[in-house]
Design a protein around this motif. Structure first.
Motif, PDB file in Angstrom:
ATOM      1  N   ARG A  97      44.444  43.238  42.574  1.00 42.23           N
ATOM      2  CA  ARG A  97      44.946  44.152  43.602  1.00 42.23           C
ATOM      3  C   ARG A  97      45.285  43.415  44.896  1.00 42.23           C
ATOM      4  O   ARG A  97      45.929  43.970  45.779  1.00 42.23           O
ATOM      5  CB  ARG A  97      43.913  45.250  43.897  1.00 42.23           C
ATOM      6  N   THR A  98      44.801  42.165  45.024  1.00 41.46           N
ATOM      7  CA  THR A  98      45.020  41.435  46.281  1.00 41.46           C
ATOM      8  C   THR A  98      45.431  39.997  45.989  1.00 41.46           C
ATOM      9  O   THR A  98      45.283  39.501  44.859  1.00 41.46           O
ATOM     10  CB  THR A  98      43.720  41.374  47.114  1.00 41.46           C
TER      11      THR A  98
ATOM     12  N   LEU B 156      49.489  45.535  42.413  1.00 45.46           N
ATOM     13  CA  LEU B 156      50.018  44.865  43.618  1.00 45.46           C
ATOM     14  C   LEU B 156      51.257  45.631  44.035  1.00 45.46           C
ATOM     15  O   LEU B 156      52.374  45.288  43.662  1.00 45.46           O
ATOM     16  CB  LEU B 156      50.379  43.416  43.288  1.00 45.46           C
TER      17      LEU B 156
END
Ligand SMILES: Cc1cc2nc3c(=O)[nH]c(=O)nc-3n(C[C@H](O)[C@H](O)[C@H](O)COP(=O)(O)OP(=O)(O)OC[C@H]3O[C@@H](n4cnc5c(N)ncnc54)[C@H](O)[C@@H]3O)c2cc1C
Length: 482
Positions: free
Chosen positions: A52-53, A96
């Motif tokens: 996600r990061t 993302l």
């Protein structure tokens, strides 16, 4: 069955293996069985990561390095080649999905937007439409369910002669390389590395963000659908120049042909679907009035096509549904340079209609085939199949397709691609089916030649241990190093 617009809702299937686990905050599942949209590629992966990061991407690369694993990313899984697959670590980039505020250039001449690579086409369309002022990508792929990572990586395209490939809209890219470093690519920093990054086949690392050019949405598109005869468009001595004039007049043009005049009836279709887009300052129409019209074409797959002309906002015009929402398709497609008088395009189309008729009538199970083609301007990205030094060169992007699992389609489409290669020096569009075409690797090495060597030089600086090279790309880039 225009694969570029059909059955847009199907997602790749994932049969989960072991339950979710977490490594340094990054979720992954193990032993998943992954299948692409078209159903023609599947693989069991050791791990499927859900980052996600940016930090998550660095963790995945570190894990791969420590465990000597290959890494490939996957977006919506809409590619038909095996490019997204590895039995080691696959990375779903869907989480993302941040979009940064669009930025206007200092001289006021243009806009750019930076997005993470899991962003869907539909998501960016909505974001830009809601922006003040409203913005849009002036040309795009037909489905809105694919993601920017997949499209930019593969050099995808729309149907506009005022545009090139989506890779040509990039102004900056950030990619996490095999050492876990975030590298920024731009024309100003390093033109050669930037060119490679814009169409990188997933071989420089995990793309984190891309900055692309967008335009104020101060025009609309008039979309005109017609269903003329093949003969009136592609046969006779004036066919090439007439086709050229038609293509040049429009902003975008797309052709779609299915072989049977009527569903489940034997007569060959003499007509071809033509969709033409022209820029206009007229206001967009309320599209509700077109809902629920009776089908014009008695083939369930194409039944939502209606002839006529209507003015639409850009994203509504570029993405249109075709298909029954259930059937998926397979697709082999190539780019070839069009002659000055479009003669080779007319010849290729007429021949494909004939060859496709022979295949499609060979067995009842082969009946669900179609042909689709568009024209775009050349790309300067060195690994684009539409690469050309002449920026005004026009490329025909042509596809042959069939309902998923049509018997013999893989072999048939390989013969078609081989024919385009031998006649027109065609080059496969990377996300389509091309890996089984006879002698395709020596051909690609010859055709791309020095550009392959240049690409590999940049690639090796970012991925010296070939972490991101899977079986699709190994024969082209790694075997007998260039
Ligand atoms: C119904 C349909 C219609 C289509 N229409 C068009 C069309 O109009 N025009 C056109 O050009 N193509 C078209 N295509 C092809 C499609 O646009 C491409 O296959 C595109 O790559 C799909 O995006 P995706 O999100 O599914 O990517 P995927 O297929 O999931 O991935 C494609 C490639 O991108 C890589 N990748 C994805 N994200 C990253 C990342 N963050 N970092 C590194 N690598 C990454 C993957 O490893 C893989 O190699 C169509 C396909 C279908 C099924």
């Amino acid at each position: 069955m225009n694969t570029d617009s059909v059955a847009q809702s199907q997602e790749p299937q994932i049969k989960l293996g072991s339950p979710m686990a977490i490594v340094d905050g990054v979720s992954f599942s193990g032993g998943d069985f992954w299948t692409n949209y078209g159903g023609n590629q599947s693989i069991q992966t050791e791990r499927l990561f859900y980052p996600r990061t940016l930090e998550d991407l660095k963790v995945i690369v570190r894990e791969a390095r420590d465990n000597n694993k290959k890494v490939r990313c996957v977006g919506s899984g809409h590619s038909w080649s095996a490019t997204a697959m590895t039995p080691d670590y696959m990375v779903s980039v869907n989480g993302l999905d941040n979009i940064h505020s669009p930025v206007q250039s200092r001289d006021g001449s243009g806009w750019t937007v930076t997005l993470e690579t899991g962003v869907l086409v539909s998501q960016l369309d909505k974001y830009l439409r809601d922006h003040s002022p409203p913005l849009a990508l002036p040309s795009n792929v037909v489905p809105d369910v694919v993601r920017f990572g997949g499209m930019l990586t593969m050099g995808c395209h729309g149907a506009s002669l005022n545009a090139r490939t989506l890779s040509d809209t990039i102004t900056e890219m950030t990619i996490v390389n095999a050492r876990g470093e975030l590298v920024t690519y731009s024309e100003a920093r390093d033109p050669e590395a930037f060119n490679v990054a814009c169409l990188n086949l997933g071989l420089l690392g995990i793309i984190y963000t891309a900055t692309i050019k967008v335009e104020p949405m101060n025009i609309r598109l008039r979309v005109t659908d017609s269903y003329p005869t093949l003969e009136s468009l592609f046969l006779g001595p004036q066919a090439g120049p007439a086709l050229k004039a038609r293509i040049l007049k429009n902003d975008s043009t797309e052709f779609l042909y299915w072989p049977f005049q009527h569903f489940m009836k034997p007569e060959q279709n003499k007509n071809i679907w033509v969709k033409e887009w022209e820029r206009t300052s007229e206001p967009a129409e309320d599209l509700k009035k077109y809902e629920g019209l009776p089908p014009m074409v008695d083939n369930p797959f194409f039944s939502m096509l209606q002839t006529g002309s209507r003015v639409m906002e850009i994203p509504d015009a570029l993405h249109f549904p075709i298909g029954d929402g259930v059937t998926t398709v397979e697709d082999a497609g190539c780019a070839f340079k069009v002659d000055g008088d479009f003669k080779n395009a007319c010849e290729a189309i007429a021949e494909l209609v004939k060859l496709n008729w022979t295949f499609t009538t060979s067995k009842p199970e082969c009946a669900g085939t179609a042909i689709e083609f568009r024209f775009i301007k050349a790309s300067d990205k060195i690994l684009s199949p539409a690469y050309d030094k002449d920026p005004e060169a026009i490329y025909c992007m042509i596809n042959v397709m069939a309902t998923s699992a049509t018997p013999g389609f893989k072999e048939y489409s390989c013969r078609i691609v081989a024919n385009w290669i031998s006649k027109y020096h065609a080059k496969p569009h990377w996300p389509k089916m091309w890996e089984s075409v006879d002698n395709v690797i020596p051909y690609l090495r010859r055709e791309y030649g020095d550009r392959l060597t240049r690409f590999n030089l940049v690639r090796k600086t970012q991925d010296p241990s070939d972490m991101f090279v899977n079986d699709t790309w190994r024969p082209l880039f790694q075997e007998n190093e260039l």
